[in-house]
Design an enzyme around this catalytic site. Structure first.
Site: not given
Length: 282
Positions: A102, A247
């Site tokens: 992400d 992430h």
């Protein structure tokens, strides 16, 4: 006699013009015919008026290859159902898992993640933020070439529950536009920042043709707990159908980069198939 000769010459000229006209028409038809038989002895190479025809880009081999067999081909008519909760897992045969990243793309960390995935021939999902993607379109193009799936993670990563309906739509639409420009097609998946969903998010995501996807295992790498801790969380949470959250932007993600190098080969050695989901069209 002279009059008869003149008439004969005139008839000959008219006949010659008719032949030339027929040949010109045949040449035009040849240029407009796409399925010319192979091995044709003559090819008309005369330039055509107007702008040059752009040569179609060859799609990535990975983009053409069905990766999981979930649902019908992408060409199926897409009418996205409005969900009431996001998908948390994937369905399928065997020990399949999905890795997701992400907040990117970030030129400091995303390229390293892409190289590791490429080294092990693994596809993943990247939920990108528009404000990051707009300045790093080359990385989205690289994701497309490698067969990764790019999803919509809004423009500025806000809590959607704190925005108006028009604000949510703007966050989604702007990001989808950038993804389509750089990736080559609009996103089919959406993930709400912070995992905070509301009714408007589900409705607007469906309006834009996107399915909501959350996660099963949170690596909590954003807390920078240490590379070994991230590795342990992913390996301990591994199971068929699991969706892992990590992430590639939003802070110092060097631990996330190093952790992937450790847990990815370990998962593969354990018999897991790291893949990406296919849409289930209504």
């Amino acid at each position: 006699m002279k009059k008869d000769q003149l008439l004969t010459r005139r008839r000959a000229l008219l006949a010659g013009a008719a032949v030339l006209g027929a040949a010109g028409a045949a040449g035009t038809a040849r240029l407009l015919t796409a399925d010319e038989p192979a091995g044709s002895p003559v090819r008309n190479t005369a330039p055509v008026a107007g702008p040059p025809v752009r040569r179609a880009l060859k799609p990535s081999a990975y983009r053409l290859r069905p990766l999981t067999g979930y649902g019908p081909p992408r060409s199926a008519p897409a009418r996205t159902v409005v969900r009431h909760e996001p998908f948390l897992r994937i369905s399928g045969r065997g020990r399949s898992m999905v890795l997701t990243f992400d907040d990117g793309p970030d030129p400091r960390y995303t390229p390293d993640i892409l190289r590791t995935l490429r080294e092990y021939d693994v596809r993943a999902m990247f939920f990108v933020c528009g404000e990051m993607a707009v300045d790093n379109k080359d990385l989205l193009s690289e994701m497309a070439d490698d067969g990764h799936v790019v999803g919509n993670h809004t423009w500025t990563h806000p809590r959607l529950t704190e925005l108006s309906r028009s604000g949510i739509r703007s966050e989604m639409e702007r990001t989808s536009e950038v993804i389509e420009q750089a990736y080559g097609e609009p996103p089919q998946w959406f993930r709400a920042p912070y995992g905070v969903w509301n009714r408007a998010a589900f409705q607007l995501g469906a309006d834009l043709g996107m399915e909501p996807l959350a996660w099963t295992v949170d690596s909590l790498d954003w807390t920078t707990p240490g590379t070994r801790t991230i590795v342990n969380r992913v390996e301990d949470g591994a199971a068929p159908g699991v969706v892992v959250l990590s992430h590639d932007a939003g802070g110092d993600r060097s631990q996330s980069v190093r952790a992937l190098r450790d847990y990815l080969p370990a998962l593969l050695d354990s018999g897991y198939h790291l893949t990406v989901p296919r849409r289930q069209f209504a």
